[in-house]
Design a protein around this motif. Structure first.
Motif, short mmCIF file in Angstrom:
data_model
loop_
_atom_site.label_atom_id
_atom_site.label_comp_id
_atom_site.label_asym_id
_atom_site.label_seq_id
_atom_site.Cartn_x
_atom_site.Cartn_y
_atom_site.Cartn_z
N LEU A 14 -16.86 9.11 3.86
CA LEU A 14 -18.14 8.94 3.17
C LEU A 14 -19.05 7.96 3.91
CD1 LEU A 14 -17.04 8.75 -0.56
CD2 LEU A 14 -18.54 10.47 0.47
N ILE A 15 -18.47 6.88 4.40
CA ILE A 15 -19.28 5.90 5.13
C ILE A 15 -19.83 6.54 6.40
CG2 ILE A 15 -19.17 3.75 6.46
CD1 ILE A 15 -17.24 2.68 4.27
N HIS A 16 -19.01 7.33 7.05
CA HIS A 16 -19.48 8.03 8.25
C HIS A 16 -20.58 9.04 7.91
CE1 HIS A 16 -19.65 10.28 11.93
NE2 HIS A 16 -19.29 11.37 11.29
N ASP A 17 -20.41 9.77 6.81
CA ASP A 17 -21.38 10.81 6.43
C ASP A 17 -21.52 10.87 4.91
OD1 ASP A 17 -23.00 13.02 6.17
OD2 ASP A 17 -21.52 14.46 6.90
N PRO A 18 -22.36 10.02 4.34
CA PRO A 18 -22.51 9.98 2.88
C PRO A 18 -23.01 11.30 2.28
CG PRO A 18 -23.71 8.15 3.91
CD PRO A 18 -23.18 9.03 5.00
N ALA A 19 -23.65 12.13 3.09
CA ALA A 19 -24.15 13.42 2.60
C ALA A 19 -23.06 14.47 2.51
CB ALA A 19 -25.28 13.92 3.50
N LEU A 38 0.83 -1.20 0.00
CA LEU A 38 0.00 0.00 0.00
C LEU A 38 0.86 1.25 0.00
CD1 LEU A 38 -2.53 -1.21 2.70
CD2 LEU A 38 -2.99 -1.01 0.25
N ARG A 39 0.39 2.27 -0.67
CA ARG A 39 1.09 3.55 -0.76
C ARG A 39 0.26 4.65 -0.07
NH1 ARG A 39 5.03 1.37 -0.81
NH2 ARG A 39 5.74 0.07 -2.48
N PRO A 40 0.85 5.80 0.17
CA PRO A 40 0.11 6.90 0.82
C PRO A 40 -1.20 7.24 0.10
CG PRO A 40 2.44 7.39 0.85
CD PRO A 40 2.28 6.15 0.01
N THR A 41 -1.22 7.16 -1.22
CA THR A 41 -2.45 7.48 -1.95
C THR A 41 -3.56 6.47 -1.64
OG1 THR A 41 -1.62 6.30 -3.89
CG2 THR A 41 -1.35 8.69 -3.87
N HIS A 42 -3.20 5.21 -1.43
CA HIS A 42 -4.20 4.22 -1.05
C HIS A 42 -4.81 4.57 0.31
CE1 HIS A 42 -1.65 1.44 -3.70
NE2 HIS A 42 -2.79 1.65 -4.35
N PHE A 43 -3.97 4.98 1.23
CA PHE A 43 -4.47 5.34 2.56
C PHE A 43 -5.34 6.58 2.50
CE2 PHE A 43 -1.22 2.38 3.84
CZ PHE A 43 -1.73 1.81 4.99
N ALA A 44 -4.98 7.56 1.68
CA ALA A 44 -5.81 8.76 1.52
C ALA A 44 -7.17 8.38 0.93
CB ALA A 44 -5.10 9.79 0.64
N ASP A 45 -7.17 7.48 -0.05
CA ASP A 45 -8.43 7.00 -0.62
C ASP A 45 -9.27 6.30 0.45
OD1 ASP A 45 -7.76 7.96 -3.15
OD2 ASP A 45 -7.18 5.99 -3.93
N LEU A 46 -8.63 5.50 1.29
CA LEU A 46 -9.36 4.79 2.34
C LEU A 46 -9.96 5.78 3.33
CD1 LEU A 46 -10.12 1.97 3.52
CD2 LEU A 46 -8.18 2.30 5.07
N VAL A 47 -9.23 6.80 3.70
CA VAL A 47 -9.75 7.80 4.64
C VAL A 47 -10.95 8.52 4.01
CG1 VAL A 47 -9.26 9.95 5.88
CG2 VAL A 47 -7.62 8.06 5.94
N ASN A 66 -16.06 -0.67 10.99
CA ASN A 66 -14.70 -0.22 11.30
C ASN A 66 -14.39 1.08 10.55
OD1 ASN A 66 -11.36 -1.47 10.69
ND2 ASN A 66 -12.05 -0.27 12.43
N LEU A 67 -14.77 1.14 9.28
CA LEU A 67 -14.49 2.34 8.48
C LEU A 67 -15.36 3.52 8.93
CD1 LEU A 67 -13.93 0.86 4.91
CD2 LEU A 67 -12.22 1.60 6.60
#
Length: 114
Positions: free
Chosen positions: A33-38, A19-28, A62-63
């Motif tokens: 979005l999962i926390h607040d899809p709006a 995994l690279r930093p960009t993958h982690f940024a995408d995950l965050v 978890n996300l």
């Protein structure tokens, strides 16, 4: 943990997982979005079946927690901090789906993170 050992741990995580930093940024971003899809728009309620995006329920939980913790942060959170928040199941899901995260982001209105 000093800076040198922190940097070494980050390199180890990247080497072991691929995994690279960009993958982690995408995950965050996905976690936010999962926390607040709006996307923080008050009065707007969006119900999402995350399993339709290939995200199992326990990974979603978890996300959602991660997204809540970093809801007002830039998506470029330190890799080691994000990694430590992930359950083993979420880590496995993340590694397997790292190249698909941007598709989930694209399905929702842009957030003001840039």
């Amino acid at each position: 943990m000093n800076i040198q050992s922190k940097q070494q741990r980050i390199r180890e995580i990247q080497t072991i997982t691929g995994l690279r930093p960009t993958h982690f940024a995408d995950l965050v971003r996905v976690a936010q979005l999962i926390h607040d899809p709006a996307g923080g728009i008050s009065g707007r309620v969006i119900e999402v079946n995350w399993s339709e995006f290939g995200i199992p329920g326990t990974v979603t939980m978890n996300l959602r927690s991660l997204g809540h913790k970093y809801q007002y942060e830039s998506p470029h959170v330190d890799i080691d901090l994000v990694w430590d928040e992930l359950t083993p199941e979420t880590r496995s899901w993340f590694i397997a789906h790292r190249s698909d995260l941007w598709r989930i982001e694209e399905a929702f209105p842009a957030l003001d993170e840039d």
